[in-house]
Design an enzyme around this catalytic site. Structure first.
Site, PDB file in Angstrom:
ATOM      1  N   ASN A  49       0.812  -1.217   0.000  1.00  0.00           N
ATOM      2  CA  ASN A  49       0.000   0.000   0.000  1.00  0.00           C
ATOM      3  C   ASN A  49       0.844   1.264   0.000  1.00  0.00           C
ATOM      4  OD1 ASN A  49      -3.109  -0.466   0.378  1.00  0.00           O
ATOM      5  ND2 ASN A  49      -2.118  -2.069   1.582  1.00  0.00           N
TER       6      ASN A  49
ATOM      7  N   THR B   4      10.322   5.709   5.775  1.00  0.00           N
ATOM      8  CA  THR B   4       9.069   6.019   6.481  1.00  0.00           C
ATOM      9  C   THR B   4       8.392   4.725   6.934  1.00  0.00           C
ATOM     10  OG1 THR B   4       7.948   6.086   4.339  1.00  0.00           O
ATOM     11  CG2 THR B   4       8.649   8.203   5.271  1.00  0.00           C
ATOM     12  N   ALA B   5       9.163   3.625   6.995  1.00  0.00           N
ATOM     13  CA  ALA B   5       8.597   2.305   7.319  1.00  0.00           C
ATOM     14  C   ALA B   5       8.811   1.985   8.800  1.00  0.00           C
ATOM     15  CB  ALA B   5       9.215   1.238   6.427  1.00  0.00           C
ATOM     16  N   ARG B   6       9.888   1.282   9.109  1.00  0.00           N
ATOM     17  CA  ARG B   6      10.185   0.902  10.489  1.00  0.00           C
ATOM     18  C   ARG B   6      11.660   1.143  10.779  1.00  0.00           C
ATOM     19  NH1 ARG B   6       5.616   1.499  11.251  1.00  0.00           N
ATOM     20  NH2 ARG B   6       4.037   0.020  12.017  1.00  0.00           N
TER      21      ARG B   6
ATOM     22  N   GLU C 195      13.539   3.717  18.695  1.00  0.00           N
ATOM     23  CA  GLU C 195      12.183   3.885  19.191  1.00  0.00           C
ATOM     24  C   GLU C 195      11.740   2.711  20.056  1.00  0.00           C
ATOM     25  OE1 GLU C 195       9.052   5.306  16.440  1.00  0.00           O
ATOM     26  OE2 GLU C 195      10.655   5.283  14.967  1.00  0.00           O
TER      27      GLU C 195
ATOM     28  N   HIS D 105       8.187   9.917  13.681  1.00  0.00           N
ATOM     29  CA  HIS D 105       7.241   8.859  13.300  1.00  0.00           C
ATOM     30  C   HIS D 105       5.851   9.450  13.039  1.00  0.00           C
ATOM     31  CE1 HIS D 105       6.740   4.283  13.497  1.00  0.00           C
ATOM     32  NE2 HIS D 105       5.655   4.761  12.889  1.00  0.00           N
ATOM     33  N   ILE D 106       5.810  10.457  12.180  1.00  0.00           N
ATOM     34  CA  ILE D 106       4.538  11.128  11.880  1.00  0.00           C
ATOM     35  C   ILE D 106       4.175  11.035  10.404  1.00  0.00           C
ATOM     36  CG2 ILE D 106       4.662  12.744  13.809  1.00  0.00           C
ATOM     37  CD1 ILE D 106       5.699  14.844  11.754  1.00  0.00           C
TER      38      ILE D 106
END
Length: 452
Positions: free
Chosen positions: A149, A225-227, A256, A287-288
């Site tokens: 996605n 922008t994943a993990r 994190e 993480h936004i």
């Protein structure tokens, strides 16, 4: 069906589920152990990332039929064990894919045009143009790793940039008109820009490491922008220092915590993070990427739609059965009224007693509240009630001040000191005793509220 909500989300989630006939309870503060004691009462839970759903929790959830995760990833859930128990997992990657894609693109444009650096220069009165020429996306090859996605949404937004977009994914035949699927080695050969969009799994842990980075034929820009745990930060920093990675946009970090609320378990910042926050060619965000005003509503709507699609019929059947049962109970009660029972016993074969168990954490809170309140009223000047709650520093302060008052009792000031400490204890004792168990737990045990 009864649903327990463990995190606050967009209000439409509960509103629409209520309208669809589901029963919704909210519990945003109780610890995991307390939730485990009551979870057997629920058919479904909805959460973001409050705590891990592990085997112990799932074993306690004897009636659980689904877990709704208001987000894209399911790494905080023991998915394999949940599926073994027939529990349906519902996530909402469709809900924040637009937000993630736009954030990734924004980071890329920011980095390649040095916007972070030049903004600071202009604020300081520095006006350099030649030294701050940017680099265009047009003509570059962008490699997307993970074409689900998020990856597809990012590729779609690159269509107007006249660039070549390629993708790599462990699943075959996921390429489309927006990105050509290639092997990982081909991506490493061609890419000028790399954007990561993979979930957190065992196979993606430290996927971006020295060996992986060295496999690229060209220096490249990197967006994540994943993990955070998919990147070995030490290796990333070395690649930034050597120039193998020209710049990095990082919305997520390896450091994190799973709750995403506190980034570090230690007060001292890791050396690699200190480097990342000091250099101009690294852009960081907390993480936004998927955390927009619109995505909050979209995520909730996705979860609602999927729950209703999967369970509304079952919920309707349950409601009908409950109505029939209630009607049977009413008829039986009416029958009992017309035919008195000489033995004064209940002639209701469908009756089942209902027990409301009090969670252990509230029982403990009540015990502490009562003891601390009484001691505060009668012996508050000695600070004993503070020690009951674990406020040792405050207790010692009150005890020392009171001892000073006793020692100086031959003077008026001594009586004043002891009286002031006693008044503090009295006020706090009364406050403790007049609080509900839940409020007392939230304020004085969970959040460690200080004086009064």
């Amino acid at each position: 069906m009864k649903i327990l909500h463990l995190d606050k989300n967009h209000p439409l989630l509960i509103e629409q589920l209520n309208a669809a006939g589901f029963e919704n309870d909210e519990n945003y503060y109780a610890p995991k152990e307390a939730i485990e004691q009551m979870i057997h009462q629920y058919d479904g839970i909805i959460l973001r990332s409050r705590f891990k759903i592990d085997k112990t929790f799932l074993d306690a959830a004897t009636n659980l039929k689904f877990i709704g995760r208001v987000g894209a990833g399911l790494e905080n859930i023991d998915c394999e064990y949940a599926e073994q128990k027939g529990i349906q997992l519902i996530a909402a990657p469709e809900g924040n894919r637009t937000a993630v894609a736009e954030h990734a693109l924004g980071m890329l444009l920011n980095l390649m045009n040095k916007l972070k650096h030049v903004d600071l220069e202009v604020q300081q009165g520095i006006w350099k143009r030649e030294e701050n020429r940017g680099i265009e996306i047009e003509g570059k090859t962008i490699g997307i790793i993970g074409y689900g996605n998020m990856g597809k949404a990012f590729a779609q937004r690159l269509k107007g940039f006249n660039c070549k977009v390629i993708c790599y994914d462990i699943k075959p035949n996921v390429g489309d008109n927006n990105a050509q699927q290639v092997s990982l080695s081909q991506l490493q050969l061609q890419a000028d820009i790399v954007s990561l969009h993979t979930p957190q799994t065992e196979s993606t842990f430290h996927l971006i490491n020295k060996e992986f980075i060295d496999g690229f034929s060209k220096s490249f820009w990197f967006i994540n922008t994943a993990r955070g745990k998919s990147v070995n930060t030490n290796d990333l920093v070395e690649a930034l220092k050597s120039g193998k990675i020209k710049g990095a946009g990082l919305d997520v970090l390896e450091y994190e915590k799973s709750s995403f609320e506190n980034m570090f378990s230690e007060n001292e910042l890791p050396e690699t993070f200190q480097y990342l926050i000091q250099v101009d060619n690294v852009l960081l965000s907390p993480h936004i990427a998927g955390w927009t005003i619109e995505s909050k509503e979209k995520l909730a709507q996705c979860i609602v739609d999927k729950i209703i699609t999967s369970f509304k019929n079952n919920n309707h059947i349950q409601s009908e059965n409950q109505s029939v049962q209630n009607e049977t109970i009413q008829q039986t009660n009416n029958s009992n009224q017309t035919q008195p029972n000489p033995y004064h016993t209940t002639q209701n074969p469908t009756y089942q007693p209902s027990y409301q168990s009090v969670p252990k954490y509230l029982q403990d809170a009540n015990s502490k509240k009562t003891l601390a309140g009484i001691l505060g009223i009668f012996l508050g000047h000695l600070g004993i009630h503070k020690f009951i709650l674990g406020y040792n520093t405050e207790g010692i302060i009150m005890l020392i001040i009171s001892l000073i008052g006793y020692i100086s009792a031959c003077f008026l000031i001594g009586y004043f000191i002891v009286g002031a400490m006693a008044l503090i204890g009295l006020i706090e004792g009364i406050i403790y005793l007049t609080k509900s168990d839940q409020d007392f737990y939230n304020e004085y045990i969970k959040n460690q509220k200080g004086w009064f």
